[in-house]
Design an enzyme around this catalytic site. Structure first.
Site, PDB file in Angstrom:
ATOM      1  N   ASN A 173      13.272   3.808   3.811  1.00 19.04           N
ATOM      2  CA  ASN A 173      11.845   3.929   3.519  1.00 19.04           C
ATOM      3  C   ASN A 173      11.065   3.893   4.846  1.00 19.04           C
ATOM      4  O   ASN A 173      11.154   2.926   5.593  1.00 19.04           O
ATOM      5  CB  ASN A 173      11.422   2.763   2.603  1.00 19.04           C
ATOM      6  N   HIS A 209       6.466   2.158   6.733  1.00 18.07           N
ATOM      7  CA  HIS A 209       5.923   1.261   7.762  1.00 18.07           C
ATOM      8  C   HIS A 209       5.695   1.962   9.091  1.00 18.07           C
ATOM      9  O   HIS A 209       4.877   1.507   9.900  1.00 18.07           O
ATOM     10  CB  HIS A 209       6.841   0.064   7.987  1.00 18.07           C
ATOM     11  N   HIS A 231       6.346   6.582   0.144  1.00 16.91           N
ATOM     12  CA  HIS A 231       5.420   6.265  -0.951  1.00 16.91           C
ATOM     13  C   HIS A 231       4.044   6.829  -0.620  1.00 16.91           C
ATOM     14  O   HIS A 231       3.386   6.359   0.303  1.00 16.91           O
ATOM     15  CB  HIS A 231       5.371   4.734  -1.100  1.00 16.91           C
ATOM     16  N   ARG A 274       0.632   6.680  -1.532  1.00 23.37           N
ATOM     17  CA  ARG A 274      -0.236   5.830  -2.353  1.00 23.37           C
ATOM     18  C   ARG A 274      -1.554   6.528  -2.623  1.00 23.37           C
ATOM     19  O   ARG A 274      -2.032   7.331  -1.822  1.00 23.37           O
ATOM     20  CB  ARG A 274      -0.515   4.496  -1.629  1.00 23.37           C
ATOM     21  N   ARG A 324      -2.916   4.656   2.308  1.00 18.66           N
ATOM     22  CA  ARG A 324      -3.011   3.666   3.394  1.00 18.66           C
ATOM     23  C   ARG A 324      -1.950   3.881   4.481  1.00 18.66           C
ATOM     24  O   ARG A 324      -2.110   3.450   5.597  1.00 18.66           O
ATOM     25  CB  ARG A 324      -2.960   2.246   2.857  1.00 18.66           C
ATOM     26  N   GLU A 330       8.106   8.130  -3.775  1.00 14.51           N
ATOM     27  CA  GLU A 330       7.612   7.015  -4.595  1.00 14.51           C
ATOM     28  C   GLU A 330       6.157   7.267  -4.890  1.00 14.51           C
ATOM     29  O   GLU A 330       5.382   7.609  -3.975  1.00 14.51           O
ATOM     30  CB  GLU A 330       7.687   5.708  -3.797  1.00 14.51           C
ATOM     31  N   THR A 332       4.292  -2.995  -3.025  1.00 13.80           N
ATOM     32  CA  THR A 332       4.545  -2.974  -4.458  1.00 13.80           C
ATOM     33  C   THR A 332       4.988  -4.369  -4.884  1.00 13.80           C
ATOM     34  O   THR A 332       5.942  -4.904  -4.329  1.00 13.80           O
ATOM     35  CB  THR A 332       5.651  -1.950  -4.773  1.00 13.80           C
ATOM     36  N   GLU A 375      15.287   1.879 -10.663  1.00 11.82           N
ATOM     37  CA  GLU A 375      15.495   1.153  -9.409  1.00 11.82           C
ATOM     38  C   GLU A 375      15.219  -0.312  -9.719  1.00 11.82           C
ATOM     39  O   GLU A 375      14.097  -0.669 -10.095  1.00 11.82           O
ATOM     40  CB  GLU A 375      14.560   1.657  -8.308  1.00 11.82           C
ATOM     41  N   HIS A 379      13.792  -3.411  -2.413  1.00 10.80           N
ATOM     42  CA  HIS A 379      12.644  -4.269  -2.119  1.00 10.80           C
ATOM     43  C   HIS A 379      13.120  -5.574  -1.498  1.00 10.80           C
ATOM     44  O   HIS A 379      13.829  -6.338  -2.129  1.00 10.80           O
ATOM     45  CB  HIS A 379      11.771  -4.568  -3.343  1.00 10.80           C
TER      46      HIS A 379
HETATM   47  N1  PXP Z   1      11.697   0.297  -3.401  1.00  7.88           N
HETATM   48  C1  PXP Z   1      10.402   0.349  -3.804  1.00  7.88           C
HETATM   49  C2  PXP Z   1      10.093   0.872  -5.163  1.00  7.88           C
HETATM   50  C3  PXP Z   1       9.359  -0.039  -2.946  1.00  7.88           C
HETATM   51  O1  PXP Z   1       8.084   0.033  -3.352  1.00  7.88           O
HETATM   52  C4  PXP Z   1       9.694  -0.481  -1.637  1.00  7.88           C
HETATM   53  C5  PXP Z   1       8.611  -0.879  -0.694  1.00  7.88           C
HETATM   54  O2  PXP Z   1       7.806   0.203  -0.396  1.00  7.88           O
HETATM   55  C6  PXP Z   1      11.044  -0.505  -1.266  1.00  7.88           C
HETATM   56  C7  PXP Z   1      12.025  -0.135  -2.168  1.00  7.88           C
HETATM   57  C8  PXP Z   1      11.472  -0.956   0.097  1.00  7.88           C
HETATM   58  O3  PXP Z   1      11.191  -2.300   0.237  1.00  7.88           O
HETATM   59  P1  PXP Z   1      11.304  -2.985   1.682  1.00  7.88           P
HETATM   60  O4  PXP Z   1      10.294  -2.316   2.554  1.00  7.88           O
HETATM   61  O5  PXP Z   1      10.995  -4.413   1.403  1.00  7.88           O
HETATM   62  O6  PXP Z   1      12.704  -2.751   2.156  1.00  7.88           O
END
Ligand code: PXP
Length: 240
Positions: free
Chosen positions: A7, A10, A43, A45, A49, A70, A101, A151, A191
């Site tokens: 992901n 960030h 993602h 959004r 953001r 996402e 999330t 998921e 997550h």
């Molecule tokens: N899965 C989903 C559905 C999420 O919303 C996120 C965070 O954006 C992640 C996985 C990844 O989580 P993390 O950044 O804590 O690894």
């Protein structure tokens, strides 16, 4: 073993802190793939953001593995997904004030609306995954609206403060994974996963993909710091 979806939100968060052009999440996706990522997750959004529409378009053109979009189950996002054609979509709940999330999607209480969205996307050839807690009622509802994937939300497992709680949360995830597979669902998870807590999840039978962002981007910032500073010193000396 499950595959790894990286992901890259960030990276875009850092860029948006200055509303500038670096670091570019597209470059991060290319490097993640060079490092062995099996998929890229981003993602988009509603409040934009971090990831922007431009990022998603360019990711669609450049990602060589698979792109997991996402998004919230809104009309705007469904239109974007249909236009873009990601390899799959993960539907997540979205609240404006949240930092990230927070809980899983409440499929039980929104079954009708989510069924429509799942059907629209899957009819267009885009498999849908539902980000849910490892709760039997949510798993059964996800199967009944015929999503291809779920998921499992690993946040409560990742946030556990002691071993007993973590073991209990892992057990819930294991049971959820088994129940979902028995109901015909395919299972991803994510997550809060880190270098230290990922392995037990990877060992769950049938687990297909782990989506990880924060921990990888955090480590990337630190393991790259020494070289980045050395290169800035070279730039100051005109040697870069
Ligand atoms: N899965 C989903 C559905 C999420 O919303 C996120 C965070 O954006 C992640 C996985 C990844 O989580 P993390 O950044 O804590 O690894």
């Amino acid at each position: 073993m499950p595959t790894l979806g990286v992901n890259i939100d960030h990276i875009a968060t850092i860029r948006q802190a200055r509303r500038t052009v670096e670091p570019d999440p597209i470059a991060a996706a290319v490097l993640a793939e060079l490092g062995g990522a099996d998929g890229i997750t981003a993602h988009l959004r509603e409040d934009r953001r971090h990831i922007q529409d431009r990022d998603i378009r360019l990711l669609r053109q450049t990602v060589r593995t698979h792109l997991n979009l996402e998004m919230a189950a809104t009309d705007e996002m469904v239109a974007i997904a249909l236009d873009l054609g990601p390899n799959y979509v993960t539907l997540v709940p979205e609240r404006r004030e949240e930092v990230t999330t927070e809980g899983g999607l409440d499929v039980v209480s929104q079954q009708e609306r989510l069924a429509q969205v799942v059907d629209t996307l899957q009819q267009a050839g885009i498999p849908v995954s539902l980000f849910i807690d490892a709760d039997p009622a949510q798993i059964d509802a996800s199967a009944s609206i015929r999503a291809q994937f779920i998921e499992l939300h690993t946040g409560p497992y990742a946030d556990a403060r002691d071993e007993a709680t973590q073991a209990k949360e892992l057990q819930l995830l294991a049971a959820g994974c088994e129940r979902a597979i028995a109901a015909g669902l395919r299972v991803n998870a994510g997550h809060g996963l880190t270098y230290w807590n990922v392995r037990p999840l990877a060992l769950l039978p049938g687990m297909e993909e782990l989506n990880i962002g924060h921990s990888i981007v955090s480590r990337a910032a630190l393991v790259g710091m020494e070289r980045a500073v050395r290169e800035m010193k070279l730039a100051i000396r005109g040697e870069y």
